[in-house]
Design a protein around this motif. Structure first.
Motif, PDB file in Angstrom:
ATOM      1  N   MET A   1     -80.479   1.920  19.087  1.00  0.00           N
ATOM      2  CA  MET A   1     -79.312   2.674  18.654  1.00  0.00           C
ATOM      3  C   MET A   1     -79.531   4.161  18.922  1.00  0.00           C
ATOM      4  SD  MET A   1     -78.039   0.922  15.185  1.00  0.00           S
ATOM      5  CE  MET A   1     -76.777  -0.256  15.509  1.00  0.00           C
ATOM      6  N   ARG A   2     -78.462   4.824  19.180  1.00  0.00           N
ATOM      7  CA  ARG A   2     -78.502   6.241  19.550  1.00  0.00           C
ATOM      8  C   ARG A   2     -78.811   7.133  18.347  1.00  0.00           C
ATOM      9  NH1 ARG A   2     -73.358   9.537  21.861  1.00  0.00           N
ATOM     10  NH2 ARG A   2     -74.348  11.550  21.717  1.00  0.00           N
ATOM     11  N   GLU A   3     -79.714   8.079  18.557  1.00  0.00           N
ATOM     12  CA  GLU A   3     -80.038   9.041  17.500  1.00  0.00           C
ATOM     13  C   GLU A   3     -78.896  10.042  17.355  1.00  0.00           C
ATOM     14  OE1 GLU A   3     -84.067  11.099  16.247  1.00  0.00           O
ATOM     15  OE2 GLU A   3     -83.302  11.937  18.117  1.00  0.00           O
ATOM     16  N   GLN A   4     -78.613  10.431  16.105  1.00  0.00           N
ATOM     17  CA  GLN A   4     -77.559  11.386  15.832  1.00  0.00           C
ATOM     18  C   GLN A   4     -78.141  12.613  15.137  1.00  0.00           C
ATOM     19  OE1 GLN A   4     -74.441   9.447  13.650  1.00  0.00           O
ATOM     20  NE2 GLN A   4     -73.963   8.065  15.326  1.00  0.00           N
ATOM     21  N   PHE A   5     -77.465  13.739  15.319  1.00  0.00           N
ATOM     22  CA  PHE A   5     -77.868  15.004  14.713  1.00  0.00           C
ATOM     23  C   PHE A   5     -76.747  15.410  13.758  1.00  0.00           C
ATOM     24  CE2 PHE A   5     -79.587  14.615  18.955  1.00  0.00           C
ATOM     25  CZ  PHE A   5     -80.934  14.794  18.719  1.00  0.00           C
ATOM     26  N   VAL A   6     -77.100  15.579  12.482  1.00  0.00           N
ATOM     27  CA  VAL A   6     -76.091  15.753  11.439  1.00  0.00           C
ATOM     28  C   VAL A   6     -76.428  16.958  10.563  1.00  0.00           C
ATOM     29  CG1 VAL A   6     -74.929  14.630   9.502  1.00  0.00           C
ATOM     30  CG2 VAL A   6     -75.786  13.249  11.399  1.00  0.00           C
ATOM     31  N   TRP A   7     -75.426  17.790  10.328  1.00  0.00           N
ATOM     32  CA  TRP A   7     -75.545  18.920   9.408  1.00  0.00           C
ATOM     33  C   TRP A   7     -74.654  18.606   8.219  1.00  0.00           C
ATOM     34  CZ3 TRP A   7     -72.880  24.257  10.346  1.00  0.00           C
ATOM     35  CH2 TRP A   7     -73.310  25.183   9.391  1.00  0.00           C
ATOM     36  N   VAL A   8     -75.216  18.658   7.022  1.00  0.00           N
ATOM     37  CA  VAL A   8     -74.476  18.348   5.801  1.00  0.00           C
ATOM     38  C   VAL A   8     -74.493  19.583   4.901  1.00  0.00           C
ATOM     39  CG1 VAL A   8     -74.371  16.869   3.755  1.00  0.00           C
ATOM     40  CG2 VAL A   8     -75.160  15.918   5.942  1.00  0.00           C
ATOM     41  N   THR A   9     -73.310  19.982   4.447  1.00  0.00           N
ATOM     42  CA  THR A   9     -73.209  21.090   3.493  1.00  0.00           C
ATOM     43  C   THR A   9     -72.426  20.601   2.278  1.00  0.00           C
ATOM     44  OG1 THR A   9     -71.186  21.923   4.511  1.00  0.00           O
ATOM     45  CG2 THR A   9     -73.245  22.898   5.245  1.00  0.00           C
ATOM     46  N   THR A  10     -72.873  21.002   1.117  1.00  0.00           N
ATOM     47  CA  THR A  10     -72.140  20.711  -0.115  1.00  0.00           C
ATOM     48  C   THR A  10     -71.919  22.021  -0.837  1.00  0.00           C
ATOM     49  OG1 THR A  10     -73.123  18.514  -0.272  1.00  0.00           O
ATOM     50  CG2 THR A  10     -72.158  19.411  -2.285  1.00  0.00           C
ATOM     51  N   ARG A  11     -70.658  22.261  -1.142  1.00  0.00           N
ATOM     52  CA  ARG A  11     -70.300  23.513  -1.814  1.00  0.00           C
ATOM     53  C   ARG A  11     -69.517  23.218  -3.083  1.00  0.00           C
ATOM     54  NH1 ARG A  11     -69.492  24.479   3.758  1.00  0.00           N
ATOM     55  NH2 ARG A  11     -70.795  26.168   4.518  1.00  0.00           N
ATOM     56  N   ARG A  12     -69.859  23.917  -4.144  1.00  0.00           N
ATOM     57  CA  ARG A  12     -69.059  23.908  -5.363  1.00  0.00           C
ATOM     58  C   ARG A  12     -68.182  25.142  -5.259  1.00  0.00           C
ATOM     59  NH1 ARG A  12     -68.039  21.278  -9.500  1.00  0.00           N
ATOM     60  NH2 ARG A  12     -69.669  19.762  -9.182  1.00  0.00           N
ATOM     61  N   ILE A  13     -66.877  24.945  -5.481  1.00  0.00           N
ATOM     62  CA  ILE A  13     -65.938  26.065  -5.348  1.00  0.00           C
ATOM     63  C   ILE A  13     -65.257  26.355  -6.689  1.00  0.00           C
ATOM     64  CG2 ILE A  13     -65.560  25.663  -2.900  1.00  0.00           C
ATOM     65  CD1 ILE A  13     -62.845  24.385  -3.665  1.00  0.00           C
ATOM     66  N   ARG A  14     -64.639  27.508  -6.755  1.00  0.00           N
ATOM     67  CA  ARG A  14     -63.935  27.934  -7.974  1.00  0.00           C
ATOM     68  C   ARG A  14     -62.750  26.992  -8.236  1.00  0.00           C
ATOM     69  NH1 ARG A  14     -66.617  32.210  -8.925  1.00  0.00           N
ATOM     70  NH2 ARG A  14     -67.263  33.677  -7.335  1.00  0.00           N
ATOM     71  N   PRO A  15     -62.483  26.687  -9.489  1.00  0.00           N
ATOM     72  CA  PRO A  15     -61.357  25.806  -9.828  1.00  0.00           C
ATOM     73  C   PRO A  15     -60.036  26.314  -9.246  1.00  0.00           C
ATOM     74  CG  PRO A  15     -62.688  26.268 -11.777  1.00  0.00           C
ATOM     75  CD  PRO A  15     -63.190  27.162 -10.683  1.00  0.00           C
ATOM     76  N   GLY A  16     -59.256  25.377  -8.716  1.00  0.00           N
ATOM     77  CA  GLY A  16     -57.927  25.706  -8.216  1.00  0.00           C
ATOM     78  C   GLY A  16     -57.883  26.382  -6.866  1.00  0.00           C
ATOM     79  N   THR A  17     -59.007  26.401  -6.124  1.00  0.00           N
ATOM     80  CA  THR A  17     -59.035  27.118  -4.837  1.00  0.00           C
ATOM     81  C   THR A  17     -59.224  26.196  -3.633  1.00  0.00           C
ATOM     82  OG1 THR A  17     -61.421  27.545  -4.941  1.00  0.00           O
ATOM     83  CG2 THR A  17     -59.955  29.207  -5.944  1.00  0.00           C
ATOM     84  N   LEU A  18     -59.083  24.879  -3.820  1.00  0.00           N
ATOM     85  CA  LEU A  18     -59.351  23.938  -2.716  1.00  0.00           C
ATOM     86  C   LEU A  18     -58.504  24.240  -1.490  1.00  0.00           C
ATOM     87  CD1 LEU A  18     -60.784  21.459  -1.594  1.00  0.00           C
ATOM     88  CD2 LEU A  18     -59.034  20.035  -2.688  1.00  0.00           C
ATOM     89  N   GLU A  19     -57.225  24.471  -1.657  1.00  0.00           N
ATOM     90  CA  GLU A  19     -56.344  24.721  -0.523  1.00  0.00           C
ATOM     91  C   GLU A  19     -56.762  25.983   0.241  1.00  0.00           C
ATOM     92  OE1 GLU A  19     -51.670  25.629   0.057  1.00  0.00           O
ATOM     93  OE2 GLU A  19     -52.165  23.954  -1.285  1.00  0.00           O
ATOM     94  N   GLU A  20     -57.026  27.055  -0.470  1.00  0.00           N
ATOM     95  CA  GLU A  20     -57.458  28.298   0.178  1.00  0.00           C
ATOM     96  C   GLU A  20     -58.820  28.128   0.847  1.00  0.00           C
ATOM     97  OE1 GLU A  20     -56.520  28.011  -2.992  1.00  0.00           O
ATOM     98  OE2 GLU A  20     -54.990  29.498  -3.445  1.00  0.00           O
ATOM     99  N   PHE A  21     -59.723  27.434   0.155  1.00  0.00           N
ATOM    100  CA  PHE A  21     -61.043  27.189   0.717  1.00  0.00           C
ATOM    101  C   PHE A  21     -60.943  26.413   2.021  1.00  0.00           C
ATOM    102  CE2 PHE A  21     -64.587  24.304   1.382  1.00  0.00           C
ATOM    103  CZ  PHE A  21     -65.627  25.204   1.490  1.00  0.00           C
ATOM    104  N   GLU A  22     -60.114  25.377   2.056  1.00  0.00           N
ATOM    105  CA  GLU A  22     -59.985  24.566   3.273  1.00  0.00           C
ATOM    106  C   GLU A  22     -59.494  25.390   4.454  1.00  0.00           C
ATOM    107  OE1 GLU A  22     -59.347  20.075   3.039  1.00  0.00           O
ATOM    108  OE2 GLU A  22     -57.895  20.930   1.639  1.00  0.00           O
ATOM    109  N   ARG A  23     -58.596  26.323   4.226  1.00  0.00           N
ATOM    110  CA  ARG A  23     -58.141  27.189   5.318  1.00  0.00           C
ATOM    111  C   ARG A  23     -59.299  28.054   5.825  1.00  0.00           C
ATOM    112  NH1 ARG A  23     -53.241  27.442   2.452  1.00  0.00           N
ATOM    113  NH2 ARG A  23     -53.855  29.305   1.333  1.00  0.00           N
ATOM    114  N   ALA A  24     -60.094  28.586   4.914  1.00  0.00           N
ATOM    115  CA  ALA A  24     -61.223  29.447   5.289  1.00  0.00           C
ATOM    116  C   ALA A  24     -62.345  28.655   5.942  1.00  0.00           C
ATOM    117  CB  ALA A  24     -61.749  30.169   4.045  1.00  0.00           C
TER     118      ALA A  24
END
Length: 98
Positions: A1-24
């Motif tokens: 099977m082919r090897e894959q290269f993966v970058w994973v980021t997890t961010r906690r964001i301020r409440p109520g800012t998901l829409e703005e965060f996604e644009r940024a």
């Protein structure tokens, strides 16, 4: 099977800012060597995990240290409370057919 290269980021964001965060969060321009990217968020919309698949570690590292990524992080900064990231190598696991 082919090897894959993966970058994973997890961010906690301020409440109520998901829409703005996604644009940024969206890179512009999209990085060279980026094959696929996924975003997963918690039910409360305050934790987002991004998973991106790359052609090589070098392509990912070039993006991670680029001016484009520095700018993207600067634009995201007002929404981010905490951030974790890691780079991984791996492969697909065969799931038995039932």
């Amino acid at each position: 099977m082919r090897e894959q290269f993966v970058w994973v980021t997890t961010r906690r964001i301020r409440p109520g800012t998901l829409e703005e965060f996604e644009r940024a969060w969206r890179p512009d321009p999209y990085p060279r060597g980026l094959r696929q990217a996924y975003a997963y968020w918690s039910e409360d919309g305050q934790e987002i995990t991004g998973v991106s698949f790359w052609d090589s570690k070098e392509d990912c590292d070039a993006w991670r240290t680029s001016e484009g990524e520095a700018h993207r992080r600067e634009v995201m900064a007002p929404y981010v409370v905490e951030e974790r990231e890691g780079f991984y190598r791996g492969r697909e696991l065969a799931v038995p057919v039932r």
